[in-house]
Design a protein around this motif. Structure first.
Motif, PDB file in Angstrom:
ATOM      1  N   MET A   1       9.471  -6.198   5.277  1.00  0.00           N
ATOM      2  CA  MET A   1       8.489  -6.390   6.340  1.00  0.00           C
ATOM      3  C   MET A   1       8.812  -5.383   7.453  1.00  0.00           C
ATOM      4  N   THR A   2       7.779  -4.770   7.995  1.00  0.00           N
ATOM      5  CA  THR A   2       7.958  -3.757   9.035  1.00  0.00           C
ATOM      6  C   THR A   2       8.223  -4.426  10.389  1.00  0.00           C
ATOM      7  N   LEU A   3       8.739  -3.652  11.325  1.00  0.00           N
ATOM      8  CA  LEU A   3       8.987  -4.185  12.669  1.00  0.00           C
ATOM      9  C   LEU A   3       7.690  -4.653  13.341  1.00  0.00           C
TER      10      LEU A   3
ATOM     11  N   TRP B   1       7.067  -8.053  12.099  1.00  0.00           N
ATOM     12  CA  TRP B   1       8.008  -9.006  12.705  1.00  0.00           C
ATOM     13  C   TRP B   1       7.581  -9.362  14.124  1.00  0.00           C
TER      14      TRP B   1
ATOM     15  N   SER C   1      -0.534  -1.092   9.648  1.00  0.00           N
ATOM     16  CA  SER C   1       0.159  -1.365   8.385  1.00  0.00           C
ATOM     17  C   SER C   1      -0.656  -0.858   7.207  1.00  0.00           C
TER      18      SER C   1
ATOM     19  N   GLY D   1      -0.351   2.728   6.892  1.00  0.00           N
ATOM     20  CA  GLY D   1       1.017   3.198   6.647  1.00  0.00           C
ATOM     21  C   GLY D   1       1.604   3.935   7.835  1.00  0.00           C
TER      22      GLY D   1
ATOM     23  N   ASP E   1       3.900   4.424  10.871  1.00  0.00           N
ATOM     24  CA  ASP E   1       5.167   3.851  11.336  1.00  0.00           C
ATOM     25  C   ASP E   1       5.887   4.872  12.194  1.00  0.00           C
TER      26      ASP E   1
ATOM     27  N   ASP F   1       7.121   1.141  16.663  1.00  0.00           N
ATOM     28  CA  ASP F   1       8.089   0.043  16.766  1.00  0.00           C
ATOM     29  C   ASP F   1       8.337  -0.360  18.216  1.00  0.00           C
TER      30      ASP F   1
END
Length: 139
Positions: free
Chosen positions: A1-3, A6, A77, A80, A82, A87
């Motif tokens: 799971m990506t930040l 989260w 998300s 894609g 990131d 973050d």
């Protein structure tokens, strides 16, 4: 799971915790110990003590902004997208939301406290807009 995911999960968790700690506690104590009927809490009118009304509004603020953050995290998300900027921005959203809620619930809303609360809200708005720009750029 990506930040970002989260942070979205953290936002949802905070929304639920805020509900339970303010609205839930107030209502269940009244129902269980004061013999107030469970149907006596009106949804169309804020009633009760000041801290309870502030808790209700703070929870509503979370509910109003959670879908916005959810859509943004979904889009970044799905694309894609990131990186550190994404973050940090998502982390700032959650931190600012928690701080805004805490200021809202824990203090009588004098002008200085409203200004602090509004500053935390503005941090979230700036982060939302920055994330949207990043998503649009990479989309």
């Amino acid at each position: 799971m990506t930040l970002p995911m989260w942070m979205l999960l953290g936002f949802a968790t905070w929304t639920l915790l805020l509900l339970m700690a303010t609205v839930g506690v107030y209502r269940w104590v009244a129902i269980l110990f004061s013999k107030v009927p469970i149907g006596s809490f009106r949804s169309d009118q804020l009633e009760g003590e000041d801290w309870y009304r502030r808790g209700t509004r703070a929870h509503a603020n979370c509910v109003e902004n959670l879908p916005v953050f959810g859509v943004i995290v979904f889009v970044i998300s799905a694309l894609g997208v990131d990186g550190p900027a994404v973050d940090y921005l998502c982390t700032f959203v959650l931190i600012a939301r928690v701080c805004q809620s805490l200021v809202h619930v824990s203090h009588v809303q004098t002008d200085p406290f409203v200004a602090i609360r509004f500053a935390f809200f503005c941090v979230q708005l700036v982060c939302f807009l920055a994330l949207i720009v990043i998503a649009a750029y990479y989309g």
